[in-house]
Design a protein around this motif. Structure first.
Motif, mmCIF file in Angstrom:
data_model
loop_
_atom_site.group_PDB
_atom_site.id
_atom_site.type_symbol
_atom_site.label_atom_id
_atom_site.label_comp_id
_atom_site.label_asym_id
_atom_site.label_seq_id
_atom_site.Cartn_x
_atom_site.Cartn_y
_atom_site.Cartn_z
ATOM 1 N N GLN A 169 75.779 -2.333 0.112
ATOM 2 C CA GLN A 169 75.997 -3.328 1.127
ATOM 3 C C GLN A 169 76.815 -3.222 2.535
ATOM 4 O OE1 GLN A 169 76.301 -6.737 -0.407
ATOM 5 N NE2 GLN A 169 74.861 -5.656 -1.453
ATOM 6 N N ASN A 170 75.713 -2.190 3.058
ATOM 7 C CA ASN A 170 75.958 -1.608 4.523
ATOM 8 C C ASN A 170 75.259 -2.369 5.369
ATOM 9 O OD1 ASN A 170 76.625 -0.020 6.833
ATOM 10 N ND2 ASN A 170 75.364 1.703 5.980
ATOM 11 N N GLN A 171 75.916 -3.079 6.257
ATOM 12 C CA GLN A 171 75.001 -4.034 7.203
ATOM 13 C C GLN A 171 74.818 -3.479 8.393
ATOM 14 O OE1 GLN A 171 76.455 -8.004 6.919
ATOM 15 N NE2 GLN A 171 76.712 -7.927 4.712
ATOM 16 N N ALA A 172 75.168 -2.232 8.448
ATOM 17 C CA ALA A 172 75.108 -1.495 10.008
ATOM 18 C C ALA A 172 73.585 -1.172 9.910
ATOM 19 C CB ALA A 172 75.942 -0.110 9.973
ATOM 20 N N ASP A 173 73.205 -0.943 11.503
ATOM 21 C CA ASP A 173 71.767 -0.437 11.678
ATOM 22 C C ASP A 173 71.447 0.627 11.147
ATOM 23 O OD1 ASP A 173 71.992 1.513 14.089
ATOM 24 O OD2 ASP A 173 73.780 -0.117 14.251
ATOM 25 N N SER A 174 70.023 0.784 10.969
ATOM 26 C CA SER A 174 69.427 2.168 10.560
ATOM 27 C C SER A 174 68.012 2.166 11.052
ATOM 28 C CB SER A 174 69.429 1.931 8.780
ATOM 29 O OG SER A 174 68.756 3.088 8.203
ATOM 30 N N ASN A 175 68.031 3.544 11.401
ATOM 31 C CA ASN A 175 66.660 4.133 11.828
ATOM 32 C C ASN A 175 65.980 4.897 10.752
ATOM 33 O OD1 ASN A 175 67.094 2.779 14.263
ATOM 34 N ND2 ASN A 175 67.688 4.984 15.351
ATOM 35 N N ALA A 176 64.626 4.970 10.941
ATOM 36 C CA ALA A 176 63.745 5.675 9.934
ATOM 37 C C ALA A 176 62.932 6.717 10.713
ATOM 38 C CB ALA A 176 63.047 5.075 8.978
ATOM 39 N N ILE A 177 62.810 7.938 10.748
ATOM 40 C CA ILE A 177 62.276 8.978 11.431
ATOM 41 C C ILE A 177 61.158 9.666 10.779
ATOM 42 C CG2 ILE A 177 62.478 10.859 12.997
ATOM 43 C CD1 ILE A 177 65.255 9.580 14.035
ATOM 44 N N ALA A 178 60.052 9.860 11.266
ATOM 45 C CA ALA A 178 59.113 10.765 10.810
ATOM 46 C C ALA A 178 58.549 11.652 12.006
ATOM 47 C CB ALA A 178 58.070 10.031 10.115
ATOM 48 N N ALA A 179 58.874 12.904 12.176
ATOM 49 C CA ALA A 179 58.468 13.847 13.373
ATOM 50 C C ALA A 179 57.960 15.227 12.737
ATOM 51 C CB ALA A 179 59.575 13.789 14.032
#
Length: 227
Positions: free
Chosen positions: A109-119
């Motif tokens: 229930q975490n409504q904070a923003d999230s990034n997804a990274i593939a490098a």
């Protein structure tokens, strides 16, 4: 740049002579939810819940990183396509690179923003770099959770890549002022080639077995130093 590691957690396969389970049990996750999680998602959940144990009731920005994502699931879907089978919409939806981020946000229930990274081989370190940039750009941001997870490469792809050599997951809870202070530095080096298993090689540093660590990335070097 200075970062503070408030907590961390890592998962790697148990040794052959160990009676430990081959996958995290995730007893805190309801059975109905747990059954829907892929192996990679279970690994990511396990370390994320350990590292953020005391922060699960408040919004916590997250960065999920993976070189290959859920490659085993993607391979299964490709094999089904090759056989002329219809794809499951839910399986396809959960094969995308930010699927784990979404599943973790829904569960916690975490409504904070999230990034997804593939490098590539540097995926973990680019997630750390992303977190450091956000701390600098957002003065009111106090903490972020980094979750890196990858599985050993499926056999059809092993002729092209062997990184990582084993399944692994690592979570770092970074804070602006609390925890173990470390210097994290990126140095350009055009001759550097990215070394494999960077998350595993970071473990001795996290366990305080070394004061500093340098890992080769793609045309750069990642330096960690305990303050």
């Amino acid at each position: 740049m200075e970062l503070f590691i408030k907590s961390w957690a890592m998962w790697m396969p148990p040794k052959h002579d160990d009676d430990s389970p081959q996958l995290p049990e995730l007893k805190q996750v309801p059975a109905m939810t747990r059954r829907r999680l892929s192996k990679l998602t279970k690994l990511a959940f396990d370390v994320a819940l350990q590292a953020a144990e005391q922060q699960c009731d408040e919004p916590l920005p997250t960065i999920f990183a993976s070189r290959h994502g859920d490659l085993h699931k993607t391979l299964m879907l490709l094999q089904q396509l090759g056989s002329g089978e219809e794809l499951s919409p839910s399986q396809f939806a959960l094969s995308v690179h930010n699927a784990i981020s979404g599943q973790f946000s829904i569960y916690s229930q975490n409504q904070a923003d999230s990034n997804a990274i593939a490098a590539g081989a540097d995926s973990l370190h680019y997630a750390v770099l992303d977190a450091a940039a956000r701390f600098r750009a957002e003065p009111k941001l106090n903490q972020q959770l980094i979750v890196y997870a990858d599985e050993a490469i499926p056999e059809p792809y092993q002729a092209f890549c062997q990184d990582p050599s084993t399944s692994v997951a690592l979570a770092l809870l970074l804070h602006r002022t609390q925890g173990q202070p470390v210097h994290f530095t990126l140095c350009a080096d055009n001759d550097a080639e990215a070394e494999p298993d960077q998350a595993i090689k970071l473990l001795p540093f996290l366990q305080q077995q070394s004061q500093q660590l340098t890992l080769s990335g793609n045309k750069r070097r990642w330096q960690w130093q305990r303050v």
